[in-house]
Design a protein around this motif. Sequence first.
Motif, PDB file in Angstrom:
ATOM      1  N   VAL A   1      12.353  -4.855   0.150  1.00  0.00           N
ATOM      2  CA  VAL A   1      10.997  -5.005   0.656  1.00  0.00           C
ATOM      3  C   VAL A   1      10.621  -3.747   1.435  1.00  0.00           C
ATOM      4  O   VAL A   1      11.377  -3.281   2.301  1.00  0.00           O
TER       5      VAL A   1
ATOM      6  N   THR B   1       0.732  -6.879   1.636  1.00  0.00           N
ATOM      7  CA  THR B   1       0.168  -7.958   2.450  1.00  0.00           C
ATOM      8  C   THR B   1      -0.919  -7.406   3.359  1.00  0.00           C
ATOM      9  O   THR B   1      -1.078  -6.196   3.522  1.00  0.00           O
TER      10      THR B   1
ATOM     11  N   THR C   1       3.751  -5.424   4.166  1.00  0.00           N
ATOM     12  CA  THR C   1       4.950  -5.409   3.323  1.00  0.00           C
ATOM     13  C   THR C   1       4.564  -5.496   1.856  1.00  0.00           C
ATOM     14  O   THR C   1       3.480  -5.958   1.499  1.00  0.00           O
TER      15      THR C   1
ATOM     16  N   THR D   1       6.767  -5.427  -2.326  1.00  0.00           N
ATOM     17  CA  THR D   1       8.006  -5.257  -3.088  1.00  0.00           C
ATOM     18  C   THR D   1       7.909  -4.079  -4.051  1.00  0.00           C
ATOM     19  O   THR D   1       8.889  -3.735  -4.705  1.00  0.00           O
TER      20      THR D   1
ATOM     21  N   THR E   1      10.366 -10.881   4.899  1.00  0.00           N
ATOM     22  CA  THR E   1       9.103 -10.147   4.837  1.00  0.00           C
ATOM     23  C   THR E   1       8.348 -10.136   6.161  1.00  0.00           C
ATOM     24  O   THR E   1       7.176  -9.783   6.199  1.00  0.00           O
ATOM     25  N   THR E   2       8.999 -10.541   7.244  1.00  0.00           N
ATOM     26  CA  THR E   2       8.358 -10.507   8.565  1.00  0.00           C
ATOM     27  C   THR E   2       9.274  -9.812   9.550  1.00  0.00           C
ATOM     28  O   THR E   2      10.504  -9.810   9.390  1.00  0.00           O
TER      29      THR E   2
END
Length: 469
Positions: free
Chosen positions: A217, A246, A237, A239, A306-307
């Motif tokens: 990521v 995002t 973020t 991929t 992803t955070t």
Amino acid sequence: MPRILTLLATLVLGLLPATGTAPVTVPVGAQFTDTAGNLLHAHGGGVLKVGSSYYWFGENRNADGTFRYVSAYRSTDLRTWEFRNHVLTQSSAAELQVANIERPKVVYNAATGRFVMWMHKENGRDYGEARAAVAVSSTVDGAYTYLRSFRPLGHMSRDITAFVDTDGAGYMISAANENYDLHVYRLSADFTDVTTLVRMWAGDHREAPALFKRGGVYFLLTSAATGWQPNQAQYATATSITGPWTAWQNVGDPLTYGSQPAFVLPVQGTTGTSYLYLGDRWAGGWGGPVNDSRYVWLPLQFPTGTTMTLTYARQLTIDTAAGTITPTGTGYDRLTVRHSGKCADVRNGSTANLAPVIQYDCNGGTNQQWRVQSISGGHVQIIARNSAKCLDVNGNSTADGAALQQYSCGTGTNQQWTLQDAGGGYVRLVARHSGKCADLPGSSTANDVQLKQYPCNGGQNQQFTRSEQ
């Protein structure tokens, strides 16, 4: 033979875990010194690992803020830094005689065996050039040969970073269009030019990009564009580096703990990989010279793949061999008035400008927690945790009885304080602009009484204890 080449490339890129280093303690929000005892100037910089050593490159400016050097330092533990070289200087090229060079980032090109530096270049008089610049060297800390400055594909280019993906592709990310846009460019095979614009954020007004990859990521960390004053960091973020990305998400407090992103460093060791946020606490935020800026290093945490989160601390324990970063302390203090035993408090937990600073029964609220932040000349700013605003003397007044309040942090000396030793573990808060002390009028012991400034007199109503919360 292929195995040998792979091993050599791995060593150069620093992908093997560090060995033989002991854990070290790193202060948060401090200046660093090198092994010769000199202040370390690597502002707006980035770090590249080569073998078992980390090389930190950054801005080393003249007193007027113009370019002097890009300086390079070396460490194996991220605390003990040896000065290596001024790798780029005013004499490196004619156009650097009077210039601004900002945010230098060095990457390694495995195909050419050269180290490539990308940076933001201006003419030293105004910010009208908005150009990217590039330099190269055959050794990581040798003299870099300055190639040129230019506008990538014709676009303005200011705050900048460089990134090498796991497949060996190189990218440059920069703020464009007066910092309203953010561009991601694919680099040429030798990393010295741009070939294509692969992603653009139009109109988002983001700068100070720091890009890293974790678990497949991509994380892009940025700040808003507010000059020297800190603001809320945000990240996105994806991929794939080309997206989709995002929406921007907040990380850290509303001022990113008084800092702006410069770089995110993966610290890989025997137990895993930690990610270290490298931020600058710019001295311009309090009216000081750039070389008086501080460094804010904090560990990034990842609740999910992803955070990410960023929490303040007083200091870090970094173990490069293990790849671990352990924060210690919150970095926030309770200020307790000696005569009453009550706490300095932002009334009703307000986040508004002009909210009074009062004394109130200590209760652990974030409106009773303060970050005491060192600035130039031995002074501090005192910042409320609940609002990220500064302890301020109303109207810049020098009069007796002027009220203490919170206000957005700026360069005013009415927001700058000296912690004066009062003996017995107590301190006085002395306003820089007036030379007067924070005082609880009439030595009242009642709740909700506003602090004011009065001539320092040694009274216990002008004395405070600091205790970490």
